[in-house]
Design an enzyme around this catalytic site. Structure first.
Site, PDB file in Angstrom:
ATOM      1  N   GLY A  12       0.815  -1.209   0.000  1.00  0.00           N
ATOM      2  CA  GLY A  12       0.000   0.000   0.000  1.00  0.00           C
ATOM      3  C   GLY A  12       0.852   1.264   0.000  1.00  0.00           C
ATOM      4  O   GLY A  12       2.081   1.215   0.015  1.00  0.00           O
ATOM      5  N   ASP A  13       0.190   2.400  -0.047  1.00  0.00           N
ATOM      6  CA  ASP A  13       0.847   3.721   0.001  1.00  0.00           C
ATOM      7  C   ASP A  13       1.780   3.945  -1.187  1.00  0.00           C
ATOM      8  O   ASP A  13       2.732   4.712  -1.096  1.00  0.00           O
ATOM      9  CB  ASP A  13       1.647   3.903   1.313  1.00  0.00           C
ATOM     10  CG  ASP A  13       0.835   3.567   2.543  1.00  0.00           C
ATOM     11  OD1 ASP A  13      -0.283   4.086   2.648  1.00  0.00           O
ATOM     12  OD2 ASP A  13       1.305   2.788   3.387  1.00  0.00           O
ATOM     13  N   LYS A  16      -1.203   5.492  -5.625  1.00  0.00           N
ATOM     14  CA  LYS A  16      -2.248   5.180  -6.612  1.00  0.00           C
ATOM     15  C   LYS A  16      -3.138   6.378  -6.909  1.00  0.00           C
ATOM     16  O   LYS A  16      -3.532   6.612  -8.051  1.00  0.00           O
ATOM     17  CB  LYS A  16      -3.102   4.007  -6.108  1.00  0.00           C
ATOM     18  CG  LYS A  16      -2.316   2.717  -5.972  1.00  0.00           C
ATOM     19  CD  LYS A  16      -3.154   1.604  -5.378  1.00  0.00           C
ATOM     20  CE  LYS A  16      -3.511   1.816  -3.924  1.00  0.00           C
ATOM     21  NZ  LYS A  16      -2.346   1.820  -3.015  1.00  0.00           N
ATOM     22  N   GLY A  40      -6.075   5.941   2.476  1.00  0.00           N
ATOM     23  CA  GLY A  40      -6.090   7.336   2.048  1.00  0.00           C
ATOM     24  C   GLY A  40      -5.384   7.505   0.724  1.00  0.00           C
ATOM     25  O   GLY A  40      -4.212   7.178   0.593  1.00  0.00           O
ATOM     26  N   HIS A  41      -6.094   7.989  -0.272  1.00  0.00           N
ATOM     27  CA  HIS A  41      -5.468   8.287  -1.565  1.00  0.00           C
ATOM     28  C   HIS A  41      -5.174   9.777  -1.620  1.00  0.00           C
ATOM     29  O   HIS A  41      -6.075  10.605  -1.531  1.00  0.00           O
ATOM     30  CB  HIS A  41      -6.397   7.871  -2.712  1.00  0.00           C
ATOM     31  CG  HIS A  41      -6.420   6.390  -2.927  1.00  0.00           C
ATOM     32  ND1 HIS A  41      -7.067   5.789  -3.970  1.00  0.00           N
ATOM     33  CD2 HIS A  41      -5.850   5.384  -2.221  1.00  0.00           C
ATOM     34  CE1 HIS A  41      -6.898   4.477  -3.897  1.00  0.00           C
ATOM     35  NE2 HIS A  41      -6.173   4.219  -2.842  1.00  0.00           N
ATOM     36  N   GLN A 224      -5.147  -0.004  -0.876  1.00  0.00           N
ATOM     37  CA  GLN A 224      -4.058  -0.779  -0.259  1.00  0.00           C
ATOM     38  C   GLN A 224      -3.112  -1.329  -1.324  1.00  0.00           C
ATOM     39  O   GLN A 224      -2.922  -0.719  -2.362  1.00  0.00           O
ATOM     40  CB  GLN A 224      -4.622  -1.901   0.636  1.00  0.00           C
ATOM     41  CG  GLN A 224      -5.240  -1.392   1.908  1.00  0.00           C
ATOM     42  CD  GLN A 224      -6.748  -1.392   1.855  1.00  0.00           C
ATOM     43  OE1 GLN A 224      -7.367  -1.958   1.000  1.00  0.00           O
ATOM     44  NE2 GLN A 224      -7.352  -0.721   2.809  1.00  0.00           N
ATOM     45  N   THR A 301      -4.033   7.789   8.746  1.00  0.00           N
ATOM     46  CA  THR A 301      -3.719   7.440  10.137  1.00  0.00           C
ATOM     47  C   THR A 301      -2.615   8.295  10.737  1.00  0.00           C
ATOM     48  O   THR A 301      -2.527   8.421  11.955  1.00  0.00           O
ATOM     49  CB  THR A 301      -3.261   5.971  10.213  1.00  0.00           C
ATOM     50  OG1 THR A 301      -2.067   5.827   9.416  1.00  0.00           O
ATOM     51  CG2 THR A 301      -4.340   5.032   9.671  1.00  0.00           C
ATOM     52  N   SER A 412       7.366   8.832 -11.580  1.00  0.00           N
ATOM     53  CA  SER A 412       6.914   9.997 -10.815  1.00  0.00           C
ATOM     54  C   SER A 412       8.107  10.612 -10.084  1.00  0.00           C
ATOM     55  O   SER A 412       8.885   9.901  -9.449  1.00  0.00           O
ATOM     56  CB  SER A 412       5.845   9.590  -9.805  1.00  0.00           C
ATOM     57  OG  SER A 412       5.466  10.682  -9.004  1.00  0.00           O
TER      58      SER A 412
END
Length: 423
Positions: A12-13, A16, A40-41, A224, A301, A412
């Site tokens: 995750g993270d 996306k 969280g996106h 995720q 979080t 990126s």
């Protein structure tokens, strides 16, 4: 007509949200297929940072329709706050956001159950975000859950009460001290339900079927990462849904043979939040630098992420399980300044070298085998073309492509949507 899929290939993270935002202009529909509001996106443009939890990342584009699919679990309270946070941007949320009737609802008592369960585990905690997501998926598979479509039924309040009462009995079973005022939580919940009713509820599988027949282009958005998949992740330190490509089929009702491109997103290094094994984790200054420069803190979080070198064993596994056709490498800019970069190419697993992802990657079984690469000093954040990138980074990218046998199409070099290099 195209149905493409975008998902994370690590824990995750991976970034996306940014890539969905970059790609959205190419699609008519953005559809979220699993997960809950723990994910969280983060999107950044025009100098503003946006964090979305449940709403698909295409909401900022004027033409895209955004669907919350049946595989998602929705907390009406969190969802209401998310919509309120978007009000100042004058978005046409009423017409651009629709919800599957088959999506499950997170009740206040699900969050309490989550807290009680995690507290009872002591040192064996799995690192739950305590958003009630696990207990909601447990009710879904246990055939007890409440769904968005139930809100339209006359006896919804009775159905709610029966399930909430059952949850309260289960909370007592855990025999841990958690403080809560259920009456207050329920008031907030039912107020949020009234706000939820202002949006259109749909039979999303039929909607998407008709959209495909009409030649619409669809991007399925995961939450995720693949290594958190309940079947193929590092169980039990995983989420409660299928984060891999198969989850898009079950989470939206789209047939497997309709999916064309599978975009896999990964960081130039690796991060993980919460508990669980992490073979390439760094405990030295290099790891601290990655966390600091990469701003590695959870967008929802706030938890600090653990950092480590790129793990190609795990990445190849995720590419294989998902059938990835194109890769997108995030946060290459964070590695600027390292004298030497390391990439894990194999594991020492119980005394032998292996290149596949085994059943157990706990540290007593797995030690990473590294290959060194020369680092680069240049600041990448202002670069706009692939040719501008340092030779060392291009060599790093070429090695990854050779190992995983899938091309990297996007690099990126910063959080803003403009800091995206097409290869």
């Amino acid at each position: 007509m195209t149905v493409d899929l975008l998902l994370g290939l690590q824990w995750g993270d991976e970034g996306k949200g940014k890539i969905v935002d970059v790609l959205t202009s190419n699609y008519d529909i953005i559809a979220r297929f699993q997960g809950g509001p723990n994910a969280g996106h983060t999107l950044e443009f025009d100098g503003i940072k946006h964090v979305l939890r449940t709403i698909p990342s295409g909401i900022f584009h004027k033409t895209a329709v955004n669907i919350i699919g049946n595989g998602v679990v929705i907390d009406p309270v969190v969802f209401q706050k998310e919509i309120e946070g978007l009000e100042k941007f004058n978005l046409d949320i009423k017409n651009k956001l629709i919800i599957s009737r088959k999506a499950h609802l997170i009740l206040p008592t699900h969050r309490l159950l989550d807290a009680a369960s995690e507290a009872s585990k002591g040192k064996a905690k799995i690192g739950s975000t305590l958003k009630g997501i696990g207990p909601t998926y447990m009710d879904k598979t246990g055939r007890n859950g409440l769904r968005v479509g139930d809100i339209e039924l006359e006896d919804f309040a009775d159905r709610y009460r029966a399930l909430a009462d059952k949850h309260e009995a289960m909370i007592k079973f855990y025999d841990v001290a958690i403080q809560y005022n259920l009456e207050e939580l329920e008031k907030e919940f039912f107020e949020a339900i009234e706000e939820l009713k202002k949006l259109d509820f749909i039979d999303s599988e039929e909607y998407l079927h008709q959209a495909q027949k009409a030649g619409k282009s669809i991007l399925c958005e995961g939450a995720q990462g693949s290594l958190l998949d309940v079947d193929f992740g590092t169980y039990p330190f995983v989420t409660s849904s299928n984060t891999t490509a198969a989850g898009a089929c079950t989470g939206l009702g789209i047939a497997p043979n309709k999916i064309k491109e599978v975009y896999g997103i990964f960081k130039a290094y690796v991060t993980r939040v919460g508990s669980g094994p992490f073979p390439t984790e760094l405990f030295d200054e290099d790891g601290a630098t990655m966390a600091r420069v990469g701003n590695e803190f959870g967008s929802v979080t706030g938890r600090q992420r653990r950092c480590g070198w790129l793990d190609l064993v795990a990445l190849k596994y995720a590419v294989q399980v998902n059938g990835v056709t194109q890769l997108m490498m995030m946060k290459g800019d964070v590695l600027s300044g390292f004298e030497t970069l390391k990439v894990c190419t194999e594991y020492n697993y119980k005394g032998e070298k292996i290149s596949h992802f085994p059943y157990n990657i706990e540290p007593e079984n797995v030690t990473p085998v590294y290959q060194d690469f020369k680092g680069w000093k240049q600041d990448l954040t202002g670069m706009t073309t692939y040719d501008e990138l340092p030779t060392e980074l291009k060599e790093y990218i070429a090695f990854i492509e050779k190992e995983v046998e899938v091309p990297i199409k996007i690099v990126s070099v910063g959080p803003d949507r403009k800091q995206t290099i097409l290869k």
